[in-house]
Design an enzyme around this catalytic site. Structure first.
Site, PDB file in Angstrom:
ATOM      1  N   LYS A 129       0.658  -1.159  -0.289  1.00 48.26           N
ATOM      2  CA  LYS A 129       0.019   0.015  -0.037  1.00 48.26           C
ATOM      3  C   LYS A 129       0.583   1.115  -0.458  1.00 48.26           C
ATOM      4  O   LYS A 129       0.413   1.728  -0.897  1.00 48.26           O
ATOM      5  CB  LYS A 129      -1.293  -0.031   1.508  1.00 48.26           C
ATOM      6  CG  LYS A 129      -1.923   1.359   0.744  1.00 48.26           C
ATOM      7  CD  LYS A 129      -2.653   1.409   0.037  1.00 48.26           C
ATOM      8  CE  LYS A 129      -3.984   2.421   0.609  1.00 48.26           C
ATOM      9  NZ  LYS A 129      -4.584   2.656  -1.404  1.00 48.26           N
ATOM     10  N   VAL A 130       1.881   1.427   0.700  1.00 49.95           N
ATOM     11  CA  VAL A 130       2.807   2.381   1.273  1.00 49.95           C
ATOM     12  C   VAL A 130       3.875   2.469   0.590  1.00 49.95           C
ATOM     13  O   VAL A 130       4.346   1.600   0.956  1.00 49.95           O
ATOM     14  CB  VAL A 130       3.120   2.862   2.458  1.00 49.95           C
ATOM     15  CG1 VAL A 130       3.624   4.261   2.514  1.00 49.95           C
ATOM     16  CG2 VAL A 130       1.467   3.394   3.019  1.00 49.95           C
TER      17      VAL A 130
END
Length: 340
Positions: A335-336
């Site tokens: 996600k990041v």
């Protein structure tokens, strides 16, 4: 089973309502800052889907305000440590997480070089938000799927909402205020006629012009990351300068054609490709040869592309699942993403 990506796509209209309600004052403040500054140039700092939102802002700003917008490569600051000269300029950063080291380095360099800074960030306590002169929370809510959808759309809406405040554009303000309801309609648009062809494709092109090209870029990324399908985005004009040679009946195209000044040229391109035997699906309200995908028109050329890309998100999630992948966990991604 409903994927997280599908649930977050379906939550988008409500996320935009939260943005327009909860971030109203910060949007107005950012617009007022730009109006007072009267920048001769704006630079943007972003990567991935956020960079596509910045590209959307670029075209919207250049078309409506005549102010050039340039994307700065984060490595200019994070790796090359190049001095910037941005006195009198504005810098716009767009990020879901607001914590990638290279983005932070570039934003800090832009600020140190004299630019007034604006950050559009979903995570409200992110370092990027704390660095900015003006911070607009995107209020998309937690995004559990790796692929950004509702945060991309809230970033695009926030960007043109700031533009509308800056330029005191009452028509654009009205279209943005009405947008959540039109996004509800966009979720109901049936793009399933394109599903079988895209599921079976090995490669495809997405095309658009102006603000629609930004959405073509976003579509190509989503096809790659969630459906593991090679896709390239091109301007409808640049397509004619070489890439069109690859197009045949086995190489489909997806055209993003909102109702704006570029519509006639894109319709002409779509018609010509169809006449050559190409398989082209056009998301448009205009008359066009070949399959036409329905759109939820919004009454404004800068909000139409946002509605269209939400309809596309429904399609790409279905393509991913039909190809046997989990769009919530694309391979090799998290996600990041933190780059230097």
């Amino acid at each position: 089973m409903t994927t997280l990506m599908r649930a977050e796509i379906d939550e988008t209209p409500e996320a935009v309502r939260r943005l327009l309600s909860g971030s109203r004052e910060s949007i107005a403040e950012a617009g007022a800052r730009l109006r007072a500054l009267d920048p001769k140039v704006i630079v943007t700092c972003a990567r991935g889907s956020s960079d596509h939102a910045a590209t959307f802002f670029k075209y919207a700003c250049e078309i409506t305000a005549g102010v050039p917008v340039a994307s700065l490569g984060p490595s200019v600051a994070s790796i090359y440590h190049a001095p910037l000269r941005l006195a009198g300029a504005a810098a716009l950063a767009v990020s879901q997480s607001g914590k990638s080291p290279d983005l932070l380095a570039l934003f800090d360099a832009a600020r140190s070089a004299g630019a007034k800074t604006i950050a559009l960030v979903n995570v409200e306590d992110a370092p990027l938000a704390e660095m900015a002169d003006s911070f607009v929370p995107l209020r998309a809510g937690q995004e559990k799927s790796v692929a950004a959808t509702k945060s991309f759309i809230t970033a695009a809406v926030a960007a043109i909402a700031i533009l509308a405040e800056w330029r005191e554009d009452s028509r654009l303000k009205a279209a943005i205020a009405a947008l959540p309801d039109r996004l509800d309609a966009a979720l109901a648009c049936d793009w399933s006629p394109a599903l079988e062809t895209i599921v079976g494709a090995k490669s495809l092109y997405t095309i658009g012009r102006g603000p629609g090209f930004a959405m073509a870029l976003e579509a190509a990324l989503k096809l790659k990351e969630t459906a593991i399908l090679h896709a390239e985005a091109h301007s409808g004009a640049e397509l004619q300068h070489g890439p069109v040679s690859l197009v045949d009946e086995f190489f489909p195209l997806l055209a993003f054609i909102p109702e704006d000044a570029a519509t006639p040229s894109l319709v002409a391109t779509a018609n010509a490709l169809h006449a050559r035997g190409a398989t082209i699906f056009s998301a448009t309200a205009a008359d066009v040869a070949g399959p036409r995908l329905p759109i939820a028109s919004t009454g404004h050329p800068l909000t139409d592309p946002i509605s269209i890309v939400l309809s596309f998100y429904r399609l790409v999630e279905a393509v991913s699942v039909a190809r046997g992948y989990n769009p919530d966990q694309p391979r090799n991604l998290k996600k990041v993403t933190e780059t230097v």
